[in-house]
Scaffold this motif. Structure first.
Motif, PDB file in Angstrom:
ATOM      1  N   ALA A 157     -11.806 -12.514 -34.547  1.00 37.90           N
ATOM      2  CA  ALA A 157     -10.076 -12.616 -34.652  1.00 37.90           C
ATOM      3  C   ALA A 157      -9.351 -11.777 -35.576  1.00 37.90           C
ATOM      4  O   ALA A 157      -8.230 -11.332 -35.147  1.00 37.90           O
ATOM      5  CB  ALA A 157      -9.846 -14.108 -34.924  1.00 37.90           C
ATOM      6  N   LEU A 158      -9.951 -11.256 -36.451  1.00 40.85           N
ATOM      7  CA  LEU A 158      -9.209 -10.374 -37.632  1.00 40.85           C
ATOM      8  C   LEU A 158      -9.097  -9.105 -36.989  1.00 40.85           C
ATOM      9  O   LEU A 158      -8.414  -8.109 -37.266  1.00 40.85           O
ATOM     10  CB  LEU A 158     -10.280 -10.326 -38.859  1.00 40.85           C
ATOM     11  N   ALA A 159     -10.074  -8.684 -36.090  1.00 43.57           N
ATOM     12  CA  ALA A 159      -9.879  -7.414 -35.340  1.00 43.57           C
ATOM     13  C   ALA A 159      -8.561  -7.276 -34.691  1.00 43.57           C
ATOM     14  O   ALA A 159      -8.067  -6.203 -34.326  1.00 43.57           O
ATOM     15  CB  ALA A 159     -11.167  -7.342 -34.482  1.00 43.57           C
ATOM     16  N   GLU A 170       3.515  -5.204 -35.610  1.00 40.33           N
ATOM     17  CA  GLU A 170       2.639  -5.731 -36.689  1.00 40.33           C
ATOM     18  C   GLU A 170       3.072  -7.197 -37.041  1.00 40.33           C
ATOM     19  O   GLU A 170       2.142  -7.975 -37.487  1.00 40.33           O
ATOM     20  CB  GLU A 170       2.663  -4.865 -38.025  1.00 40.33           C
ATOM     21  N   ASP A 171       4.170  -7.574 -37.010  1.00 42.09           N
ATOM     22  CA  ASP A 171       4.584  -8.791 -37.569  1.00 42.09           C
ATOM     23  C   ASP A 171       3.890  -9.914 -36.294  1.00 42.09           C
ATOM     24  O   ASP A 171       3.348 -11.003 -36.721  1.00 42.09           O
ATOM     25  CB  ASP A 171       6.020  -9.269 -37.646  1.00 42.09           C
ATOM     26  N   GLU A 172       3.952  -9.543 -35.133  1.00 48.13           N
ATOM     27  CA  GLU A 172       3.287 -10.277 -34.153  1.00 48.13           C
ATOM     28  C   GLU A 172       2.009 -10.514 -34.090  1.00 48.13           C
ATOM     29  O   GLU A 172       1.374 -11.427 -34.002  1.00 48.13           O
ATOM     30  CB  GLU A 172       3.881  -9.802 -32.659  1.00 48.13           C
ATOM     31  N   ARG A 173       1.159  -9.476 -34.479  1.00 50.27           N
ATOM     32  CA  ARG A 173      -0.211  -9.191 -34.890  1.00 50.27           C
ATOM     33  C   ARG A 173      -0.651 -10.187 -35.814  1.00 50.27           C
ATOM     34  O   ARG A 173      -1.519 -11.096 -35.691  1.00 50.27           O
ATOM     35  CB  ARG A 173      -0.545  -7.880 -35.052  1.00 50.27           C
ATOM     36  N   VAL A 174       0.274 -10.183 -36.908  1.00 44.41           N
ATOM     37  CA  VAL A 174      -0.271 -11.108 -38.260  1.00 44.41           C
ATOM     38  C   VAL A 174      -0.138 -12.458 -37.798  1.00 44.41           C
ATOM     39  O   VAL A 174      -0.929 -13.407 -38.196  1.00 44.41           O
ATOM     40  CB  VAL A 174       0.526 -10.500 -39.307  1.00 44.41           C
ATOM     41  N   ALA A 175       1.099 -12.957 -37.070  1.00 49.36           N
ATOM     42  CA  ALA A 175       1.396 -14.164 -36.697  1.00 49.36           C
ATOM     43  C   ALA A 175       0.537 -14.573 -35.717  1.00 49.36           C
ATOM     44  O   ALA A 175      -0.222 -15.855 -35.721  1.00 49.36           O
ATOM     45  CB  ALA A 175       2.748 -14.393 -36.211  1.00 49.36           C
ATOM     46  N   GLY A 176      -0.017 -13.845 -34.724  1.00 51.24           N
ATOM     47  CA  GLY A 176      -1.098 -14.136 -33.812  1.00 51.24           C
ATOM     48  C   GLY A 176      -2.721 -14.469 -34.231  1.00 51.24           C
ATOM     49  O   GLY A 176      -3.123 -15.269 -33.923  1.00 51.24           O
ATOM     50  N   VAL A 177      -2.905 -13.523 -35.312  1.00 51.96           N
ATOM     51  CA  VAL A 177      -4.181 -13.818 -35.921  1.00 51.96           C
ATOM     52  C   VAL A 177      -4.360 -14.888 -36.763  1.00 51.96           C
ATOM     53  O   VAL A 177      -5.237 -15.889 -36.814  1.00 51.96           O
ATOM     54  CB  VAL A 177      -4.555 -12.582 -36.780  1.00 51.96           C
ATOM     55  N   ARG A 178      -3.180 -15.291 -37.521  1.00 54.01           N
ATOM     56  CA  ARG A 178      -3.002 -16.529 -38.541  1.00 54.01           C
ATOM     57  C   ARG A 178      -3.209 -17.714 -37.467  1.00 54.01           C
ATOM     58  O   ARG A 178      -3.912 -18.647 -37.734  1.00 54.01           O
ATOM     59  CB  ARG A 178      -1.669 -16.462 -39.153  1.00 54.01           C
ATOM     60  N   VAL A 183      -6.620 -22.368 -35.400  1.00 52.60           N
ATOM     61  CA  VAL A 183      -7.050 -22.853 -34.282  1.00 52.60           C
ATOM     62  C   VAL A 183      -8.594 -23.011 -34.235  1.00 52.60           C
ATOM     63  O   VAL A 183      -9.105 -23.766 -34.048  1.00 52.60           O
ATOM     64  CB  VAL A 183      -6.553 -22.333 -32.864  1.00 52.60           C
ATOM     65  N   LEU A 184      -9.106 -21.860 -34.377  1.00 47.33           N
ATOM     66  CA  LEU A 184     -10.550 -21.781 -34.586  1.00 47.33           C
ATOM     67  C   LEU A 184     -11.319 -22.682 -35.521  1.00 47.33           C
ATOM     68  O   LEU A 184     -12.403 -23.284 -35.424  1.00 47.33           O
ATOM     69  CB  LEU A 184     -10.950 -20.529 -35.028  1.00 47.33           C
ATOM     70  N   ILE A 185     -10.590 -22.813 -37.022  1.00 42.74           N
ATOM     71  CA  ILE A 185     -11.272 -23.880 -37.834  1.00 42.74           C
ATOM     72  C   ILE A 185     -11.212 -25.316 -37.207  1.00 42.74           C
ATOM     73  O   ILE A 185     -12.382 -25.919 -37.344  1.00 42.74           O
ATOM     74  CB  ILE A 185     -10.628 -23.578 -39.224  1.00 42.74           C
ATOM     75  N   ILE A 351     -13.274 -11.871 -29.050  1.00 45.91           N
ATOM     76  CA  ILE A 351     -14.285 -13.020 -29.470  1.00 45.91           C
ATOM     77  C   ILE A 351     -15.449 -12.994 -28.268  1.00 45.91           C
ATOM     78  O   ILE A 351     -16.665 -12.918 -28.633  1.00 45.91           O
ATOM     79  CB  ILE A 351     -13.829 -14.369 -29.712  1.00 45.91           C
ATOM     80  N   LEU A 352     -15.111 -13.082 -27.018  1.00 40.81           N
ATOM     81  CA  LEU A 352     -16.192 -12.843 -25.900  1.00 40.81           C
ATOM     82  C   LEU A 352     -17.002 -11.765 -26.157  1.00 40.81           C
ATOM     83  O   LEU A 352     -18.232 -11.795 -25.929  1.00 40.81           O
ATOM     84  CB  LEU A 352     -15.419 -13.066 -24.742  1.00 40.81           C
TER      85      LEU A 352
END
Length: 388
Positions: A157-159, A170-178, A183-185, A351-352
């Motif tokens: 996900a960090l990729a 960039e702000d949308e990337r950070v929000a999306g990854v966060r 969700v993954l946890i 991820i896939l």
């Protein structure tokens, strides 16, 4: 030429010359690709002679190793004793400060000597395994295999922070990854099953098809410039003269690989759209199909050596494919903005692809069920996933 670092008149020699060289080399490798950058070009960029550069680094591979060690130095300082929220913030801060990491890892690291590649992968494993205590505290019910697949999913996900796509700010990337990491946890998985017996992949009888598969594998492992037609022929079990009866050149073979990869992806999409009765079921079919492609046609990474025309065509095709997924996510979740939906797709497909090529998780009998659940959870974002 003396081989000395003789400062230009009126300018002192920098004390951090080695770091300066590494930073400039990294910029050149990322922009132009390792095979296309010479030691002389690097030396000129930092104002020294090539001879002086060799006093710092024995050869270009030694310099690339220094670039990789510097870029991934954050992996030497794992995030420990953190809450899930602090862990996510710390991981995002470490990776987002280094936007070049995606190119280094997925494209340039292949040019390191084998022992250096093993060194970098061992560092990556240690850092990813440092996620396990965080997962254990947040989800004490997880078995070891569940925690392992979630840790590698968090890493993938960090990729999303360093994927080269100008379509997502960039702000949308950070929000999306966060959001994806949060969700993954929480993603629910089936208990980890036993290891699957290993068996070699069955190959087609067609020599042309074997060549395409071998070329995809060789380009993915070695890089386009370092792969010869002889390498591909040997991997496919095809004799040299026969090879040129199917493909005139390496460039011709590359075009065949790119075409086959595009067709394979669009066949998956066509099936999903034709058979699904809802955007949700279409996404499930896409996830299943993308996972099947992960060990073959999604392996190759676009490289500068292939030329601007092929790069542009490949990137356009990839973007159109992601657009189709994005439209389905928006239909399934009307509250999601298009950029938010696109980030979910970028992370889920990463991820896939990544986990499908990670034997320590993909060799379990429950791998397909769990990685598909993970991808679907990411595609839904904070929305609860509908029951199957």
């Amino acid at each position: 030429m003396t081989g000395r670092e003789e400062p230009t008149a009126g300018r002192r020699r920098p004390r951090d010359r080695r770091r300066q060289i590494v930073a400039h080399a990294r910029e050149l490798f990322v922009d132009h690709g390792f095979p296309n950058v010479s030691m002389a070009t690097i030396a000129a960029g930092v104002g020294i002679t090539a001879g002086a550069l060799y006093r710092h680094f024995s050869d270009k591979a030694d310099l690339l190793r220094a670039v990789c060690l510097d870029g991934f130095a954050y992996q030497d300082d794992p995030i420990r004793d953190a809450t899930p929220e602090a862990f996510i913030d710390g991981a995002i801060a470490a990776v987002s400060a280094r936007p070049y990491l995606g190119v280094l890892w997925f494209r340039e690291i292949r040019y390191l000597p084998p022992e250096s590649q093993r060194e970098m992968r061992a560092r990556l494993r240690r850092w990813t395994h440092s996620f396990l205590p965080v997962l254990g505290r947040a989800r004490p019910e997880l078995d070891d295999g569940q925690a392992e697949i979630l840790a590698w999913s968090l890493h993938s996900a960090l990729a999303g922070l360093v994927t080269r796509s100008g379509r997502v700010p960039e702000d949308e990337r950070v929000a999306g990854v966060r959001t994806a990491m949060s969700v993954l946890i929480r993603t629910q998985l089936v208990p980890t099953g036993p290891w699957m017996p290993t068996s070699p992949r069955r190959l087609p009888q067609s020599r042309r098809e074997r060549l395409l598969l071998a070329a995809t594998e060789q380009f993915g492992e070695r890089g386009y410039s370092e792969t010869s037609m002889a390498n591909i022929a040997a991997a496919a079990g095809v004799t040299g003269p026969s090879l040129y009866g199917y493909f005139e050149s390496k460039a011709d073979l590359l075009r065949g690989v790119l075409d086959r990869g595009r067709h394979a992806a669009w066949f998956v999409l066509d099936r999903a759209l034709a058979e699904a009765d809802s955007p949700e079921s279409a996404l499930r079919l896409l996830v299943e199909g993308q996972l099947r492609l992960s060990r073959t046609w999604t392996r190759w990474v676009v490289e500068p050596e292939i030329g601007d025309e092929l790069i542009a065509g490949t990137q356009r095709a990839q973007s159109e494919y992601i657009d189709e997924w994005t439209a389905l996510v928006c239909e399934a979740d009307p509250a999601a903005g298009r950029l938010e939906a696109r980030m979910r797709v970028i992370i889920a497909t990463a991820i896939l692809s990544d986990l499908g090529r990670t034997p320590r998780v993909s060799a379990r009998t429950t791998f397909a069920s769990n990685v598909q659940a993970i991808a679907m959870a990411v595609l839904h974002g904070d929305q609860p996933a509908p029951s199957s």
